[in-house]
Structure formats: structure tokens, C-alpha cells
Write a protein that holds these residues in place. Structure first.
Motif, PDB file in Angstrom:
ATOM      1  N   UNK A 162       0.831  -1.203   0.000  1.00 16.42           N
ATOM      2  CA  UNK A 162       0.000   0.000   0.000  1.00 16.42           C
ATOM      3  C   UNK A 162       0.867   1.256   0.000  1.00 16.42           C
ATOM      4  N   UNK A 163       1.949   1.241   0.774  1.00 19.38           N
ATOM      5  CA  UNK A 163       2.907   2.352   0.803  1.00 19.38           C
ATOM      6  C   UNK A 163       3.497   2.566  -0.587  1.00 19.38           C
ATOM      7  N   UNK A 164       3.781   1.469  -1.277  1.00 15.45           N
ATOM      8  CA  UNK A 164       4.325   1.549  -2.638  1.00 15.45           C
ATOM      9  C   UNK A 164       3.317   2.234  -3.558  1.00 15.45           C
ATOM     10  N   UNK A 165       2.063   1.826  -3.463  1.00 16.63           N
ATOM     11  CA  UNK A 165       1.028   2.389  -4.334  1.00 16.63           C
ATOM     12  C   UNK A 165       0.783   3.858  -4.046  1.00 16.63           C
ATOM     13  N   UNK A 166       0.780   4.218  -2.771  1.00 16.40           N
ATOM     14  CA  UNK A 166       0.427   5.587  -2.375  1.00 16.40           C
ATOM     15  C   UNK A 166       1.600   6.555  -2.409  1.00 16.40           C
ATOM     16  N   UNK A 167       2.817   6.045  -2.228  1.00 14.39           N
ATOM     17  CA  UNK A 167       3.966   6.950  -2.108  1.00 14.39           C
ATOM     18  C   UNK A 167       5.073   6.640  -3.128  1.00 14.39           C
ATOM     19  N   UNK A 168       5.601   5.430  -3.095  1.00 13.45           N
ATOM     20  CA  UNK A 168       6.767   5.122  -3.929  1.00 13.45           C
ATOM     21  C   UNK A 168       6.459   5.278  -5.415  1.00 13.45           C
ATOM     22  N   UNK A 203      14.447   5.690   4.820  1.00 14.10           N
ATOM     23  CA  UNK A 203      13.256   5.183   4.143  1.00 14.10           C
ATOM     24  C   UNK A 203      12.317   4.464   5.101  1.00 14.10           C
ATOM     25  N   UNK A 204      12.877   3.793   6.092  1.00 11.42           N
ATOM     26  CA  UNK A 204      12.021   3.194   7.113  1.00 11.42           C
ATOM     27  C   UNK A 204      11.329   4.275   7.933  1.00 11.42           C
ATOM     28  N   UNK A 205      12.040   5.346   8.189  1.00 20.63           N
ATOM     29  CA  UNK A 205      11.446   6.456   8.936  1.00 20.63           C
ATOM     30  C   UNK A 205      10.261   7.027   8.166  1.00 20.63           C
ATOM     31  N   UNK A 206      10.426   7.194   6.849  1.00 19.68           N
ATOM     32  CA  UNK A 206       9.340   7.666   6.007  1.00 19.68           C
ATOM     33  C   UNK A 206       8.185   6.663   6.022  1.00 19.68           C
ATOM     34  N   UNK A 207       8.510   5.384   5.934  1.00 21.87           N
ATOM     35  CA  UNK A 207       7.506   4.324   5.918  1.00 21.87           C
ATOM     36  C   UNK A 207       6.661   4.349   7.199  1.00 21.87           C
ATOM     37  N   UNK A 208       7.314   4.406   8.359  1.00 23.12           N
ATOM     38  CA  UNK A 208       6.569   4.380   9.619  1.00 23.12           C
ATOM     39  C   UNK A 208       5.790   5.679   9.844  1.00 23.12           C
ATOM     40  N   UNK A 209       6.336   6.808   9.391  1.00 21.84           N
ATOM     41  CA  UNK A 209       5.587   8.061   9.505  1.00 21.84           C
ATOM     42  C   UNK A 209       4.338   8.022   8.626  1.00 21.84           C
ATOM     43  N   UNK A 210       4.480   7.409   7.455  1.00 23.44           N
ATOM     44  CA  UNK A 210       3.320   7.235   6.580  1.00 23.44           C
ATOM     45  C   UNK A 210       2.277   6.343   7.254  1.00 23.44           C
ATOM     46  N   UNK A 211       2.739   5.311   7.941  1.00 19.93           N
ATOM     47  CA  UNK A 211       1.822   4.423   8.667  1.00 19.93           C
ATOM     48  C   UNK A 211       1.038   5.182   9.736  1.00 19.93           C
ATOM     49  N   UNK A 212       1.697   6.152  10.372  1.00 13.91           N
ATOM     50  CA  UNK A 212       1.002   6.981  11.370  1.00 13.91           C
ATOM     51  C   UNK A 212      -0.057   7.841  10.672  1.00 13.91           C
ATOM     52  N   UNK A 213       0.305   8.459   9.554  1.00 10.68           N
ATOM     53  CA  UNK A 213      -0.631   9.302   8.816  1.00 10.68           C
ATOM     54  C   UNK A 213      -1.855   8.511   8.370  1.00 10.68           C
ATOM     55  N   UNK A 214      -1.641   7.238   8.019  1.00 13.40           N
ATOM     56  CA  UNK A 214      -2.738   6.389   7.556  1.00 13.40           C
ATOM     57  C   UNK A 214      -3.457   5.698   8.718  1.00 13.40           C
ATOM     58  N   UNK A 215      -3.056   6.020   9.952  1.00 12.88           N
ATOM     59  CA  UNK A 215      -3.665   5.459  11.169  1.00 12.88           C
ATOM     60  C   UNK A 215      -3.524   3.941  11.243  1.00 12.88           C
ATOM     61  N   UNK A 216      -2.423   3.435  10.708  1.00 15.68           N
ATOM     62  CA  UNK A 216      -2.125   2.008  10.803  1.00 15.68           C
ATOM     63  C   UNK A 216      -1.432   1.716  12.129  1.00 15.68           C
ATOM     64  N   UNK A 217      -0.556   2.616  12.549  1.00 15.32           N
ATOM     65  CA  UNK A 217       0.110   2.514  13.842  1.00 15.32           C
ATOM     66  C   UNK A 217      -0.077   3.830  14.580  1.00 15.32           C
ATOM     67  N   UNK A 218       0.115   3.801  15.884  1.00 15.63           N
ATOM     68  CA  UNK A 218      -0.057   5.009  16.704  1.00 15.63           C
ATOM     69  C   UNK A 218       1.234   5.792  16.882  1.00 15.63           C
ATOM     70  N   UNK A 219       2.361   5.085  16.854  1.00 15.40           N
ATOM     71  CA  UNK A 219       3.644   5.751  17.069  1.00 15.40           C
ATOM     72  C   UNK A 219       4.719   5.022  16.279  1.00 15.40           C
TER      73      UNK A 219
END
Length: 430
Positions: free
Chosen positions: A113-119, A178-194
Motif C-alpha cells: 500500500x505504501x508503494x502504491x500511495x507513495x513510492x 526510508x524506514x522512517x518515512x515508511x513508519x511516519x506514513x503508517x502513522x498518517x494512515x492510522x495504521x500505527x499510533x507511534x
């Protein structure tokens, strides 16, 4: 209860099973703990049996079938493998069924999903770099794991492995970013809290590269590129002549080279926004030397639409081997020149470590030495440049004439560097 003998299930066997008066459980030999359940009603489904802290547990996966919400034999085995992976990681699949077992929360699916939305929205070269990074350094280690279950320690362990085992500080820092970007994107998408990387420092103290090749080193790289020839050697010459990025030159399609338009009467390379790193269309005027380099290239049957491809007609991917060959030819050349000077070739050392991107920095630096204005050099490199703020918004001038002058002046200077004795190299404009 007697232990059932596991068999290697097949789709044909499963489809042939008839219901009995009592529920049947058939263990699959391919995945430890995976069972096919056949109900008296004829309904078939999948469960996983495992032990957690000494207790026998059962986890229902999904019904058997190919419709949405069902699992085929192949998919059931993948789900079973994920459960086993969670157990190895100390995760109880039952307690976190809506986490690790929810397909959308698995690292590999969140990445998709990150690939589709960002990469996929990045420049082609940057997107490929992202893909290679994740496929080599992330997914093989965290596939089957809930993204919510990836802890700070997991990230640090992965980065330290890259840093220590491969001695690759640049790769470790790139993976970190890139992992930092990935996890921040996960926060924006409400997949993770932190993010598990909050306030985590970079794994390596890597200073910005400042390597600029000397005139002699430029000459050696050019002559070594001559030795290894097409396609890699030719691309390297193109990098030196234009100062553009490696992937932009190496992936150059013939349609991007334009001889004349209503607006531009001189040959130029029109790099579209989707191939540019900064997503901005870029006009690269072609010096006579660069134009001759391209027009002399063979048109290969394997992929006639591209300038540079491998023997199979695919994009070039053997850059490590090409770099090794270039370095070898440079050493041979340096030893030969030492003999001509009457020196001992055994005392000659390889050229100081360099990377292909250093050529781009070198071109920019040499243009500066030729008194080319900084904003023109930035325009040649397709950088955002020194024009900022309001001026950047309103200044849409493309500096095509200035870029042409800069590239032609640099090309003439380069020819003198390659032939310091003053021999003339004739380049006929196509």
C-alpha cells in the motif's frame, strides 16, 4: 486423543472429500500445525494448532475456497507460515488475531500500500532505489509480521546488521531514512499510533561526499570507459559530458532526443518529469560531442527504442561489475604511464575510491572553474538551485541558451583534458 498422521494435501484431494457424521481434522504435512476441517455440513475450513506457554491452542483461519474471505490451499499454507513466524518472534497469534493475522497489517501488505500511495509517485530512479532497498534489506526479515509488532529494537538490529556485516554506512543510513518515512506514513494512515524510530539517531556518522576528480582522474576514467566500451563505458562518457544522473542517462529512450522544435532549434534531450528525480521536466542541450556519442551508437534489435540495454534488451543492472572493470582499466593505464615515465609500475596504487555520482559533482565543480554562473550550473543539473522564495515562484526562465553554452564549453574543455598533448579530436555534429 491419538495423533493424526499428516499428509501433503492437494486441491484435488480436498475437493474430493465428502462430509462424515462427525467433524474431521486433516493435518497438512507441508506446514506444521495447519489442519483442514471438514464439517458434517460439508463446509471446509482451515485452522492452526500450536502450543503457547505450554497450552495447546487453536486458531481458526478462514473457510476453504477461492472467493473473497476464503483461503485456497496455497494461501492457507502462507497464512500458516505467518503464524509460525509470529510464534518464533514471541507473538501470540490468538491475542493479536486482528493485528498479525489481519492481512492488511502484515508488513509486506502495508508496504504494498505504501508503494502504491507513495513510492509509485516518485521519480522512476528513486522508486527503483526504494524498491531495491525494501526487497533486499526489509521484507526478507519482516515478512509475515504485523507492522504494529515491529519494535525499536527490531529496527536497530536490522540497521546494525547492514552497518556491521556489510560495512555499508551509506546503505544503513538510506535504509534508516526510508524506514522512517515508511513508519511516519503508517502513522498518517492510522495504521500505527507511534513510530518505533521516534528520536532514533542515524546508524552511521556519514559525512557528505565531497569527492571531485582531478583532470588526470577524469582523463583516466574516460579512457577506461573507452576500453570497456558499449554500453556501460558509453553511459559513463555521457555522465561526464552532461553531468546528469546515472539512471537518467542509462535509461535514455531514443524518443527523448529531439533535433529541433518550434521553440528550440538546436539538438536537445527533453527529460520528462516522470523520469526526473525532482519531478520537473528538464531540457539538456546537447553539445556536438554528446550528440556524436549518441548518433554513433548501434540500434539494437533487442530493444530499438532505447540507447542503452543489456544483451537481453533490458535496462542495465550490472553497475558493480562495470565499476570493477573501470577501476581495473584505470590501474592498467596508470601503470603503463608510469613505465613511460621511467617509474616502477609496481609502486602505482589504484585511483582513490570514487563513485559514479562523483562525476556529477566533478562536472559542476569544473563548470564553476570555467566561470559559469552558479544558477546556470544548477539549471544544468536540474537542481532547485540558489533561486528561492518569491523569486523561485516567478522566475520560470529555463536558461536553455546558458545551459547550452555551459555544456559546450565544458565539452571543449574535457577534450583538452583527455588529450593534454594538444592532439585534436574531431567531433562532427550530426
Amino acid at each position: 486423543m491419538p495423533k493424526k498422521t499428516a499428509i501433503k494435501l492437494t486441491t484435488k484431494f480436498i475437493d474430493s472429500l465428502k462430509p462424515a457424521e462427525k467433524r474431521r481434522e486433516i493435518p497438512d504435512a507441508a506446514v506444521t500445525g495447519l489442519y483442514l476441517m471438514v464439517q458434517p455440513s460439508g463446509t471446509k475450513g482451515w485452522v492452526m494448532r500450536f502450543r503457547w506457554e505450554g497450552t495447546q491452542c487453536k486458531l481458526t483461519l478462514a473457510p476453504y475456497g477461492e472467493r473473497e474471505g476464503e483461503l485456497t490451499l496455497k494461501d492457507a499454507r502462507l497464512a500458516g507460515d505467518r503464524v509460525l513466524a509470529q510464534l518464533r518472534q514471541g507473538i501470540n497469534p490468538i491475542d493479536t488475531k486482528n493485528g498479525p493475522l489481519a492481512d492488511q497489517d502484515l508488513v509486506e501488505n502495508v508496504y504494498a500500500e505504501f508503494h502504491k500511495r507513495h513510492i509509485s509517485r516518485l521519480a522512476a530512479s528513486t522508486a527503483r532505489s526504494y524498491e531495491n532497498n525494501f526487497e533486499a534489506d526489509v521484507l526478507p526479515y519482516w515478512t509475515g509480521r504485523n507492522v504494529k509488532g515491529v519494535k525499536r529494537r527490531d529496527v536497530k538490529t536490522r540497521l546494525n546488521e547492514i552497518l556491521d556485516e556489510r560495512d555499508a554506512p551509506a546503505q544503513a543510513n538510506q535504509t534508516y531514512s526510508r524506514l522512517k518515512k515508511f513508519f511516519n506514513w503508517c502513522i498518517e494512515e492510522e495504521i500505527i499510533d507511534a513510530s518505533p524510530m521516534a528520536r532514533m539517531p542515524k546508524p552511521a556518522d556519514q559525512s557528505d561526499r565531497t569527492r571531485v576528480l582531478s583532470d588526470e582522474e577524469i582523463r583516466h576514467v574516460w579512457l577506461a570507459a573507452d576500453k570497456i566500451g558499449f554500453p556501460y563505458g558509453t553511459v559513463i562518457k555521457g555522465l561526464i559530458l552532461t553531468g546528469q544522473r546515472k539512471t537518467e542517462v542509462a535509461d535514455l529512450p531514443r524518443k527523448e532526443i529531439i533535433m529541433k522544435t518550434a521553440d528550440l532549434n538546436e539538438p536537445h534531450w527533453l527529460l520528462p518529469s516522470e523520469r526526473a528525480k525532482n519531478r520537473r521536466e528538464h531540457v539538456v542541450p546537447l553539445s556536438p560531442e554528446m550528440l556524436t556519442l549518441l548518433t554513433d551508437l548501434p540500434k539494437l534489435n533487442t530493444n530499438p527504442d532505447m540507447y542503452f540495454v543489456n544483451n537481453r534488451g533490458n535496462r542495465l543492472d550490472g553497475w558493480s561489475d562495470a565499476k570493477s572493470k573501470i577501476d581495473y582499466e584505470i590501474l592498467v593505464l596508470r601503470r603503463k604511464e608510469a613505465i613511460e615515465r621511467g617509474e616502477d609500475p609496481a609502486t602505482v596504487e589504484p585511483m582513490e575510491e570514487w563513485v559514479f555520482h562523483d562525476l556529477r559533482r566533478t562536472v559542476a565543480t569544473k563548470m564553476g572553474a570555467l566561470r559559469i554562473q552558479p544558477h546556470v550550473i544548477e539549471a544544468v543539473l536540474n537542481h532547485a538551485g540558489i533561486i528561492k522564495g518569491v523569486a523561485k515562484v516567478y522566475n520560470r526562465y529555463s536558461y536553455v541558451d546558458e545551459k547550452r553554452h555551459a555544456l559546450e564549453l565544458w565539452a571543449r574543455t574535457l577534450m583538452r583534458i583527455i588529450n593534454p598533448a594538444g592532439n585534436v579530436i574531431e567531433f562532427v555534429a550530426a
